[in-house]
Scaffold this motif. Structure first.
Motif, PDB file in Angstrom:
ATOM      1  N   THR A 190      -0.843   2.085   1.544  1.00  0.00           N
ATOM      2  CA  THR A 190      -0.986   2.487   2.945  1.00  0.00           C
ATOM      3  C   THR A 190      -2.428   2.333   3.408  1.00  0.00           C
ATOM      4  O   THR A 190      -2.695   2.002   4.565  1.00  0.00           O
TER       5      THR A 190
ATOM      6  N   ASP B 212       7.207   6.995   1.630  1.00  0.00           N
ATOM      7  CA  ASP B 212       7.539   7.739   2.848  1.00  0.00           C
ATOM      8  C   ASP B 212       7.748   9.222   2.556  1.00  0.00           C
ATOM      9  O   ASP B 212       8.648   9.873   3.098  1.00  0.00           O
TER      10      ASP B 212
ATOM     11  N   ALA C 137       8.547   0.408   1.985  1.00  0.00           N
ATOM     12  CA  ALA C 137       8.297   1.622   2.757  1.00  0.00           C
ATOM     13  C   ALA C 137       7.228   1.341   3.800  1.00  0.00           C
ATOM     14  O   ALA C 137       6.656   0.250   3.857  1.00  0.00           O
ATOM     15  N   LYS C 138       6.949   2.356   4.618  1.00  0.00           N
ATOM     16  CA  LYS C 138       5.835   2.280   5.560  1.00  0.00           C
ATOM     17  C   LYS C 138       4.659   3.143   5.112  1.00  0.00           C
ATOM     18  O   LYS C 138       3.588   3.086   5.711  1.00  0.00           O
ATOM     19  N   ASP C 139       4.894   3.945   4.090  1.00  0.00           N
ATOM     20  CA  ASP C 139       3.835   4.773   3.507  1.00  0.00           C
ATOM     21  C   ASP C 139       4.100   4.793   2.010  1.00  0.00           C
ATOM     22  O   ASP C 139       5.123   5.327   1.566  1.00  0.00           O
TER      23      ASP C 139
END
Length: 760
Positions: free
Chosen positions: A177, A231, A243-245
């Motif tokens: 991230t 996430d 994922a985004k995180d």
């Protein structure tokens, strides 16, 4: 006996030559580089490991936001977040920080923590006395974990070496991230086996733009367990995850007291491309060999200019500046030649090396002209990269970072880079395509361009930065004539005419370039000291002299040489009113002159054009001696991808490229006793300054190859032929040297380039 004597003489000479070559090969220019220069104040440089023009910039990150965090590191910080693989050197916008790893001991923490309490996360306190930075290598002791981090790189692969405390709980954190000033689109991690992981990081919103970077990472020993936080959810057995995180940890056994090493290869094309890059560049685990190779690579590049001086501080300043001049542009293709173009499609390079990171609003002024002297082969590759964008993206680049056009500044300054190379005889590319591409960009739809073509200027009541846009468009248009002169009479006359549009904004009453409305009337409330949205990072003092294509014409409309001299004197002596000049970029000021930002960079050399060479010499020496040092705060403004340093490199040798697109350099004041330029054609050109030193900025006389030299400019071809330019310096100005009109720098004059009459 005579034969033996001759034989001994020959053997002695061969031995001397061998020793000379050996000494040259072993001379450690890198020892005079301090990568910490520019990491403090507003320099925005990074201290980590990279090689010349390399894809990887492996460096510590101490912050990810704020203007002074553009490079990810600021000298005022006292804790480190981790070590990521991409950074920009000295830009005014943040980007990079991709693929960050951080070694920790004991408790596994996947959040970064905060500066007030570093034990709340994986962040660690450090001290500058525990840091060491040199070309191609960086090390630091992380105090929270009592472990040593060492970094080195090849072109596309970074190598980490972590020495953990004995019998510690050794962990390595990966935070996908993490990035500098960007936003995450998507992240991916895959566990291949106990020593290899792969993935990608796709982001947007930073200087790098929409940016997808693939990686392959290998550990020197197997990890005994791992975990992933995606996430906000923890998983321990999943091998593939998007994922985004996303953060992950990898735990190791360190009972054998051996350091854990990590190799991380990058690619903008694919995971397989990254794997090929790693296998080609770092197939083994010999950290010291990679470090030594990086240093050798730097010494090869730094040896292009050899200076002689007893002032060690200035020697460090020079070689650090040369070092910073060779970080960007950076290679933007995999080892197999594949690269991602501006249209986001993959191609394979055919007959050229693809590069990116072209901060052209900054670098057309000094960095690229410097390259036309000492990096001619790469200059050709840069222009071929420009033409690749024209082929696949549809236009030449303007401000490209990480392969993406960012339109970050005004103007279209790939044109002066091509014009300058062409004017100096560098033409190993398709020159006809280059002209077509230049015309397309010059005629393209940029802010205010329709009004510019209709009125001959950009009106302030319709567009911001109207003055600076008009002046820069006019110069860029003139650059087309450098090629058109040999290929198209009609284009030659058309773009010369547009190169005269600067005249439409000069106000005789005030003596400045002044905003003008679409009704033809001047802006009423005009204060030349006031920073405003009519200029770009500057006021009317800093922009009114930006007419590099026609300085003689500028002198004429300003009232002639005497008035121009007075204008310059006032500029350099009028103190700044900080209530009017509030811009953070406008720094390093001498009166209204601002060395910390690019629009001023040519101004001190303009005294030569009106026969007051000694004032140029005085001002240049003042800038060199007071606004550059070898300390972390040694830059007076943003490094700007090499421009700030290239100004120093050229100026300290005694000359500068006032007009990119003309085949000469304007002479200033040489700082060193001697500077020898080792040219790619096998020749060398030496600049010597006799009776030089502090308090002796003034040229008394000069000789070029043993003959009296009375010009205040130096032709590019004279440098390329090789030879010697010798100055005699002194404490008092010689007001006769190079002052006659015939010895001054000149502008090309074209009777066909009349400005259209403007009717309102």
């Amino acid at each position: 006996m005579q034969k033996n004597s001759k034989l001994l003489t020959i053997l002695f000479l061969l031995s001397a030559i061998s020793c000379t070559n050996q000494k040259s090969d072993l001379y450690d220019y890198a020892n005079f580089v301090n990568p910490m220069v520019g990491t403090n104040w507003h320099g925005h440089t990074f201290p980590g490991a990279t090689i010349p023009f390399g894809m990887v910039q492996l460096s510590p990150d101490t912050r990810t936001e704020t203007w002074d965090g553009c490079s990810g590191y600021h000298y005022s910080d006292n804790s480190i977040l981790g070590f990521s693989h991409t950074h920009f050197s000295g830009t005014g916008g943040g980007g990079g920080g991709d693929i960050m790893f951080m070694p920790i001991v004991g408790k596994i923490q996947l959040n970064e923590g905060d500066t007030a309490n570093t034990l709340s996360g994986y962040r660690s306190v450090f001290l500058h006395e525990d840091e060491h930075a040199e070309p191609g290598y960086y090390s630091v002791k992380l105090l929270d974990n009592n472990l040593l981090v060492e970094l080195t790189t090849t072109a596309r692969t970074g190598m980490h070496k972590y020495t953990f405390p004995e019998k510690s709980g050794a962990n390595i954190i990966l935070d996908l991230t993490h990035g500098i000033s960007d936003k995450v689109d998507s992240l991916y991690l895959e566990i291949i086996n106990e020593t290899e992981i792969v993935g990608f990081r796709k982001t947007y919103g930073s200087l790098a733009g929409e940016h997808k970077l693939f990686f392959v990472a290998r550990f020197s020993k197997p990890f005994k367990k791992y975990g992933i936080l995606a996430d906000g959810d923890t998983t321990n057995n999943v091998k593939k995850l998007g994922a985004k995180d996303l953060q992950a940890y990898f735990s190791f056994d360190t009972d054998d007291k051996q350091p854990i090493m990590l190799k991380v290869a990058l690619s903008r094309v694919s995971i397989e491309g990254a794997r090929k890059n790693m296998e080609a560049e770092i197939p083994a685990w010999d950290f010291e060999n990679i470090r030594e190779d990086a240093r050798r690579g730097w010494n090869k590049e730094l040896s292009r200019i050899e200076i002689k001086t007893a002032n060690i501080s200035q020697k460090r300043t020079f070689y650090t500046a040369l070092y910073h001049s060779f970080i960007h542009p950076d290679i933007a293709m995999d080892i197999d030649g594949q690269y991602l173009s501006g249209d986001h499609k993959v191609y394979k390079a055919d007959g050229f090396d693809n590069y990116t990171t072209f901060s052209l609003w900054d670098t057309f002024r000094a960095l690229h002209p410097l390259y036309t002297i000492i990096q001619q082969k790469r200059t050709t590759q840069f222009i071929r990269s420009f033409l690749e964008r024209y082929d696949h993206w549809g236009n030449l680049p303007m401000m490209e970072f990480s392969g993406n056009e960012r339109f970050a500044m005004i103007g279209y300054h790939s044109l002066p880079v091509i014009a300058d190379a062409y004017a100096k005889g560098l033409r190993d590319y398709d020159v006809n395509k280059a002209l077509a591409a230049m015309k397309k960009l010059a005629d393209g739809n940029r802010d205010g361009k329709k009004d510019y073509l209709k009125l001959g200027f950009i009106p302030y009541d319709k567009y911001s930065q109207s003055v600076s846009r008009t002046l820069e468009y006019s110069y860029d248009d003139w650059c087309v004539t450098r090629l058109a002169a040999d290929m198209s009479d009609s284009d030659f006359h058309l773009y010369n005419q547009r190169g005269q549009f600067y005249r439409n904004l000069f106000d005789v009453q005030t003596g400045f370039m002044r905003p003008r409305g679409s009704d033809g009337l001047w802006l009423d409330s005009f204060d030349p000291m006031m920073a405003s949205n009519h200029g770009t990072e500057g006021n009317a003092y800093q922009y009114s002299l930006f007419v590099p294509q026609d300085i003689e014409g500028l002198i004429e409309i300003m009232g002639g040489s005497d008035k121009f001299k007075k204008w310059l004197d006032v500029c350099f002596t009028t103190e700044t009113d900080t209530t009017k000049m509030y811009l953070a970029d406008v720094t390093g000021r001498i009166g209204q002159y601002a060395q910390g930002n690019e629009p001023s960079h040519h101004m001190a050399y303009l005294y030569n054009y009106v026969g007051q060479t000694w004032k140029t010499q005085e001002k240049i020496r003042q800038i060199l001696e007071t606004l550059y040092t070898d300390k972390p705060d040694g830059l007076s403004g943003n490094e700007d991808a090499g421009q700030m340093s290239a100004w120093y490199v050229l100026s300290s040798m005694g000359f500068y490229s006032v007009t990119s697109g003309m085949d000469y350099y304007v002479i200033g004041s040489p700082l060193f006793d001697e500077a020898v330029i080792h040219l790619e054609n096998g020749n060398q050109f030496a600049i010597k300054a006799e009776n030089n030193g502090k308090g002796k900025p003034y040229i008394q006389s000069a000789k070029l190859n043993g003959k009296k030299y009375s010009k205040s400019y130096l032709k590019h071809e004279d440098i390329m032929k090789g030879g010697e330019l010798v100055f005699t310096m002194g404490t008092e100005p010689n007001k006769e040297w190079a002052t006659d009109l015939k010895y001054r720098p000149y502008s090309d004059k074209y009777k066909s380039a009349a400005v259209p009459r403007i009717l309102f």
